[in-house]
Design an enzyme around this catalytic site. Structure first.
Site, PDB file in Angstrom:
ATOM      1  N   ARG A  25      88.043  71.567  87.048  1.00  0.00           N
ATOM      2  CA  ARG A  25      88.307  70.370  87.856  1.00  0.00           C
ATOM      3  C   ARG A  25      87.874  70.555  89.311  1.00  0.00           C
ATOM      4  O   ARG A  25      88.531  70.056  90.219  1.00  0.00           O
ATOM      5  CB  ARG A  25      89.800  70.002  87.828  1.00  0.00           C
ATOM      6  CG  ARG A  25      90.318  69.605  86.485  1.00  0.00           C
ATOM      7  CD  ARG A  25      90.010  68.131  86.223  1.00  0.00           C
ATOM      8  NE  ARG A  25      90.529  67.712  84.947  1.00  0.00           N
ATOM      9  CZ  ARG A  25      91.701  67.091  84.784  1.00  0.00           C
ATOM     10  NH1 ARG A  25      92.446  66.797  85.799  1.00  0.00           N
ATOM     11  NH2 ARG A  25      92.089  66.739  83.579  1.00  0.00           N
ATOM     12  N   ARG A  29      90.460  65.499  93.292  1.00  0.00           N
ATOM     13  CA  ARG A  29      91.184  64.828  94.381  1.00  0.00           C
ATOM     14  C   ARG A  29      91.600  65.716  95.537  1.00  0.00           C
ATOM     15  O   ARG A  29      92.000  65.220  96.576  1.00  0.00           O
ATOM     16  CB  ARG A  29      92.411  64.116  93.797  1.00  0.00           C
ATOM     17  CG  ARG A  29      92.033  62.884  93.007  1.00  0.00           C
ATOM     18  CD  ARG A  29      93.164  62.420  92.143  1.00  0.00           C
ATOM     19  NE  ARG A  29      93.463  63.456  91.167  1.00  0.00           N
ATOM     20  CZ  ARG A  29      94.461  63.401  90.295  1.00  0.00           C
ATOM     21  NH1 ARG A  29      95.285  62.382  90.309  1.00  0.00           N
ATOM     22  NH2 ARG A  29      94.639  64.369  89.433  1.00  0.00           N
ATOM     23  N   ARG A  38      86.054  57.968  95.536  1.00  0.00           N
ATOM     24  CA  ARG A  38      87.029  57.250  94.709  1.00  0.00           C
ATOM     25  C   ARG A  38      87.649  56.042  95.417  1.00  0.00           C
ATOM     26  O   ARG A  38      88.163  55.132  94.775  1.00  0.00           O
ATOM     27  CB  ARG A  38      88.115  58.225  94.250  1.00  0.00           C
ATOM     28  CG  ARG A  38      87.673  59.129  93.107  1.00  0.00           C
ATOM     29  CD  ARG A  38      87.712  58.429  91.765  1.00  0.00           C
ATOM     30  NE  ARG A  38      89.089  58.320  91.291  1.00  0.00           N
ATOM     31  CZ  ARG A  38      89.819  57.221  91.311  1.00  0.00           C
ATOM     32  NH1 ARG A  38      89.331  56.105  91.789  1.00  0.00           N
ATOM     33  NH2 ARG A  38      91.055  57.228  90.838  1.00  0.00           N
ATOM     34  N   ASP A  74      84.700  63.131  81.776  1.00  0.00           N
ATOM     35  CA  ASP A  74      86.031  63.402  81.241  1.00  0.00           C
ATOM     36  C   ASP A  74      85.899  63.647  79.747  1.00  0.00           C
ATOM     37  O   ASP A  74      84.986  63.121  79.110  1.00  0.00           O
ATOM     38  CB  ASP A  74      86.986  62.235  81.490  1.00  0.00           C
ATOM     39  CG  ASP A  74      88.435  62.676  81.279  1.00  0.00           C
ATOM     40  OD1 ASP A  74      89.031  63.210  82.225  1.00  0.00           O
ATOM     41  OD2 ASP A  74      88.947  62.532  80.146  1.00  0.00           O
ATOM     42  N   TYR A 149      95.077  63.238  71.968  1.00  0.00           N
ATOM     43  CA  TYR A 149      95.108  62.016  72.795  1.00  0.00           C
ATOM     44  C   TYR A 149      94.877  60.765  71.955  1.00  0.00           C
ATOM     45  O   TYR A 149      95.484  59.723  72.186  1.00  0.00           O
ATOM     46  CB  TYR A 149      94.062  62.101  73.910  1.00  0.00           C
ATOM     47  CG  TYR A 149      94.495  62.985  75.047  1.00  0.00           C
ATOM     48  CD1 TYR A 149      95.376  62.505  76.019  1.00  0.00           C
ATOM     49  CD2 TYR A 149      94.058  64.299  75.153  1.00  0.00           C
ATOM     50  CE1 TYR A 149      95.791  63.314  77.069  1.00  0.00           C
ATOM     51  CE2 TYR A 149      94.466  65.119  76.202  1.00  0.00           C
ATOM     52  CZ  TYR A 149      95.338  64.616  77.153  1.00  0.00           C
ATOM     53  OH  TYR A 149      95.755  65.416  78.178  1.00  0.00           O
TER      54      TYR A 149
END
Ligand code: CP3
Length: 341
Positions: A25, A29, A38, A74, A149
């Site tokens: 990652r 962020r 973003r 992703d 998921y």
């Protein structure tokens, strides 16, 4: 030998000038530059527009000095190509979870060049923009993590729906895993054909089962995926919670095993032996501590990785959004300094 060779050499067990590092990652962020992108575009837009995916993929390469880029995307993206409709809030949420034989029947196998061409365009663009500075890693979720998921429809604490399907309707579970495994093989081979120079298979939820159930319900599909890949590039197999499963995980094949922080890296190296390289395994929350601690822990892990066939430094899981960027820079410097010694 240079920065451009470190990561791939370590994956292959070849000599390196210092220990290579990249961070799961790493475009995310915690970086103000990522948050700026973003602020103007949704997460899915960044995944779908190759120029945006390329921009954020390159950010940590330039800002932090890591030794590999990882495609910004992703693990859920190829599931769009299977017919799933997914939103992010911030984690994935499926419009219709996959629960029954009829739901599985409706799923298509993703044809990457037709269904998710933007991913492959991003790979080609990133390779061009990197200009050989560092290699590009492609990735996919492992079949079990993707199925988790799909069946739950979102993240989960206990994965009741997935496990109920696995235990109570094994033929439905196996039909789902067959389709997802085929998708993963095609998706990764398409990334390799487009220019990915290594691939990582993320099995974030592989550790939620007993070792016997892991061997019965997960391992055959991970094995099938790795056996189906174009092996001109190294394959990294990351299973979160790998500590007690390593003897099984080794049998899935691949070149490098991703190690989380619940097992000491020296123990992992001893158990993995000289057949595989290792990748890991700093606890991501150490980056919330003082800089001196980050440097000390980095040095310890570099030393523990030395006896391995090859060691790629990484965190034991993804970097957290609240991590100070200066600590990440200190980590990269400390790994390179310790690894060269
Ligand atoms: O490693 C990288 O830098 C490449 C990009 C990447 C992302 N997700 C970007 C992302 C990769 C390799 C992933 C993999 C991924 N995605 C996994 C497997 C690895 C892991 O971390 O366990 C999983 C389980 C997912 C699913 C997912 N995507 C979740 C649970 C979340 C929400 C949690 C969170 O961190 O917010 C996401 C969203 C996501 N994927 C973000 C990023 C940068 C945050 C989106 C945002 O900007 O709001």
């Amino acid at each position: 030998m240079s920065r451009a060779d470190r990561f791939l050499n370590a994956c292959r067990g070849l000599p390196v000038d210092t220990t290579p590092i990249w961070i799961m990652r790493q475009a995310g962020r915690y970086l103000p530059e990522y948050r700026a992108v973003r602020a103007k575009h949704s997460f899915l837009e960044v995944c779908h527009v190759p120029e945006l995916a390329c921009e954020v993929t390159l950010q940590p390469v330039d800002l932090l000095g890591v030794d590999a880029a990882i495609l910004f995307s992703d693990i859920m993206i190829p599931l769009e190509g299977m017919g799933c409709s997914i939103e992010f809030n911030p984690g994935p949420v499926f419009a219709e979870p996959v629960r029954t034989a009829a739901d599985v029947e409706k799923l298509r196998i993703c044809e990457p060049e037709a269904d998710v061409p933007f991913v492959l365009d991003a790979v080609r663009l990133i390779r061009r923009e990197l200009g050989g500075r560092v290699p590009l890693i492609g990735f996919s979720g492992a079949p079990f993590t993707l199925a988790a998921y799909m069946v739950e429809g979102k993240g989960s604490r206990n994965f009741e729906n997935l496990k109920r399907m696995m235990y109570a309707a094994p033929e439905v579970y196996r039909a789902l895993m067959d389709k997802v495994s085929e998708t993963v093989i095609r998706y990764l081979n398409a990334q390799i054909a487009a220019g990915a120079q290594a691939v990582q298979v993320f099995d974030t939820w592989g550790g939620i089962l007993s070792p016997a159930d892991y061997a019965e319900y997960v391992l055959p599909y991970s094995k099938r995926v790795i056996a189906g890949l174009d092996r001109s590039v190294p394959v990294i197999h990351f299973v979160k919670g790998c500590g007690l499963l390593l003897d099984h995980i080794r049998t899935a094949g691949g070149d490098v095993l991703g190690i989380d922080w619940h097992i000491d890296l020296a123990d992992a190296v001893a158990r993995v032996g000289q057949e595989f390289g290792v990748q890991g395994n700093l606890d991501p929350t150490v980056l919330l501590g003082p800089r001196d601690l980050v440097v000390e822990r980095a040095r310890e892990i570099v030393e523990k990785g030395r006896p391995a066939k090859g060691h790629v430094f990484n965190l034991g899981h993804g970097i957290l959004p609240m991590v100070p960027v200066d600590n990440v820079k200190a980590l990269v410097e400390a790994v390179h300094e310790a690894g060269a010694g």
